[in-house]
Every structure is written in structure tokens, then in C-alpha cells.
Design a protein around this motif. Sequence first.
Motif, mmCIF file in Angstrom:
data_model
loop_
_atom_site.group_PDB
_atom_site.id
_atom_site.type_symbol
_atom_site.label_atom_id
_atom_site.label_comp_id
_atom_site.label_asym_id
_atom_site.label_seq_id
_atom_site.Cartn_x
_atom_site.Cartn_y
_atom_site.Cartn_z
ATOM 1 N N GLY A 90 44.448 38.113 53.049
ATOM 2 C CA GLY A 90 44.373 36.687 52.746
ATOM 3 C C GLY A 90 42.930 36.252 52.579
ATOM 4 O O GLY A 90 42.000 37.003 52.866
ATOM 5 N N ILE A 91 42.768 35.021 52.148
ATOM 6 C CA ILE A 91 41.435 34.445 52.024
ATOM 7 C C ILE A 91 41.165 33.654 53.292
ATOM 8 O O ILE A 91 41.945 32.783 53.673
ATOM 9 N N ASP A 92 40.063 33.949 53.945
ATOM 10 C CA ASP A 92 39.677 33.249 55.165
ATOM 11 C C ASP A 92 38.618 32.214 54.809
ATOM 12 O O ASP A 92 37.492 32.576 54.454
ATOM 13 N N PRO A 93 38.954 30.914 54.911
ATOM 14 C CA PRO A 93 37.976 29.883 54.580
ATOM 15 C C PRO A 93 36.876 29.728 55.637
ATOM 16 O O PRO A 93 35.991 28.874 55.490
ATOM 17 N N CYS A 94 36.914 30.546 56.656
ATOM 18 C CA CYS A 94 35.832 30.617 57.646
ATOM 19 C C CYS A 94 35.544 29.274 58.313
ATOM 20 O O CYS A 94 34.386 28.903 58.505
ATOM 21 N N MET A 95 36.594 28.548 58.642
ATOM 22 C CA MET A 95 36.487 27.279 59.367
ATOM 23 C C MET A 95 35.713 26.202 58.600
ATOM 24 O O MET A 95 35.139 25.301 59.194
ATOM 25 N N SER A 96 35.690 26.293 57.294
ATOM 26 C CA SER A 96 34.998 25.301 56.476
ATOM 27 C C SER A 96 36.022 24.413 55.773
ATOM 28 O O SER A 96 36.832 24.908 54.971
ATOM 29 N N LEU A 97 35.974 23.126 56.063
ATOM 30 C CA LEU A 97 36.884 22.198 55.402
ATOM 31 C C LEU A 97 36.629 22.118 53.899
ATOM 32 O O LEU A 97 37.566 21.989 53.121
ATOM 33 N N ALA A 98 35.376 22.212 53.490
ATOM 34 C CA ALA A 98 35.052 22.139 52.058
ATOM 35 C C ALA A 98 35.628 23.338 51.305
ATOM 36 O O ALA A 98 36.209 23.185 50.230
ATOM 37 N N ILE A 99 35.475 24.530 51.873
ATOM 38 C CA ILE A 99 36.023 25.742 51.241
ATOM 39 C C ILE A 99 37.533 25.660 51.199
ATOM 40 O O ILE A 99 38.171 25.918 50.172
ATOM 41 N N GLU A 100 38.116 25.287 52.326
ATOM 42 C CA GLU A 100 39.575 25.181 52.420
ATOM 43 C C GLU A 100 40.115 24.184 51.393
ATOM 44 O O GLU A 100 41.072 24.482 50.674
ATOM 45 N N ALA A 101 39.503 23.018 51.301
ATOM 46 C CA ALA A 101 39.962 21.994 50.358
ATOM 47 C C ALA A 101 39.860 22.482 48.915
ATOM 48 O O ALA A 101 40.772 22.263 48.108
ATOM 49 N N ALA A 102 38.763 23.145 48.585
ATOM 50 C CA ALA A 102 38.593 23.644 47.209
ATOM 51 C C ALA A 102 39.648 24.685 46.872
ATOM 52 O O ALA A 102 40.225 24.666 45.775
ATOM 53 N N LEU A 103 39.929 25.601 47.806
ATOM 54 C CA LEU A 103 40.944 26.628 47.553
ATOM 55 C C LEU A 103 42.339 26.026 47.455
ATOM 56 O O LEU A 103 43.146 26.437 46.616
ATOM 57 N N PHE A 104 42.649 25.042 48.306
ATOM 58 C CA PHE A 104 43.937 24.344 48.203
ATOM 59 C C PHE A 104 44.061 23.679 46.839
ATOM 60 O O PHE A 104 45.082 23.799 46.180
ATOM 61 N N GLN A 105 43.016 22.970 46.422
ATOM 62 C CA GLN A 105 43.038 22.248 45.148
ATOM 63 C C GLN A 105 43.239 23.198 43.969
ATOM 64 O O GLN A 105 43.881 22.845 42.980
ATOM 65 N N MET A 106 42.717 24.409 44.076
ATOM 66 C CA MET A 106 42.843 25.390 42.992
ATOM 67 C C MET A 106 44.179 26.139 43.018
ATOM 68 O O MET A 106 44.438 26.959 42.150
ATOM 69 N N GLY A 107 44.995 25.887 44.028
ATOM 70 C CA GLY A 107 46.312 26.505 44.072
ATOM 71 C C GLY A 107 46.409 27.778 44.897
ATOM 72 O O GLY A 107 47.375 28.536 44.759
#
Length: 120
Positions: A90-107
Motif C-alpha cells: 500500500g501507499i503510506d502517507p506517512c502521517m501527512s494530511l496533505a499527502i493523504e488528501a492529495a492521494l484521496f483526491q487522485m483516487g
Amino acid sequence: MAIRRNSGLHVFADRYGYDFRECRPLDGWAQLDTKQDAPYYGNWVNPLTFELLSYCEGDVTHTECDTADEFKSELTASIAWHREREYFIGIDPCMSLAIEAALFQMGFASDMHGTITSRP
């Protein structure tokens, strides 16, 4: 619009130089976790700057995309390659809300693990 790939020999003796210096979550990098991860193997993705980086036994490939669509295509292909070999974790967003939000937005919501928030 273009995808640029630069390949070369490693800068560091192992992947940990990338984990702690070059591909830090603070700079927008998430880890693409696989069953192959080891001191000699690692992959990182940056959904904020549209970059991917792969380190394998001293070889480094850095991919830069101009658009979100190009990045999504490259990341989708990387995930598919790892899934075909049953390596993908899996992709680990490393506890970053910005990374997590960008990956969610991209699907990529279903491809992440270790998320901070619960999103649809």
C-alpha cells in the motif's frame, strides 16, 4: 506536458538516505510499501510535486510529471507492476494530511494504508 525520467547510480549506500533525506514526508513524499522493501530496495511517490522515485540495488530512477493526470498514470502503472508480482502492500502517507488528501483526491484511497482520516 511531458514525463521526464532520469536514471543513474545511487547517491547513498542504501535506501535509508532517501527515507531520511531525499524523500521526506515533510517535502510531500509518501512510501510505496512493498514486500520487497529492504536496504537495497524502495519506492516513494510525491502527489504534491508529481514525482516518483525508485531505488533498487544502487540504481535510482526519478520520474517527474508535469500534470496530475501524468502522475496518476505513472503511479497506477507502478502499483499494477507490484500487484502483478504480489509485492504491493500500500501507499503510506506517512502521517501527512496533505499527502493523504492529495492521494484521496487522485483516487488512490483504496491503495493507501496508515491513513489519519477516514474519507469516502
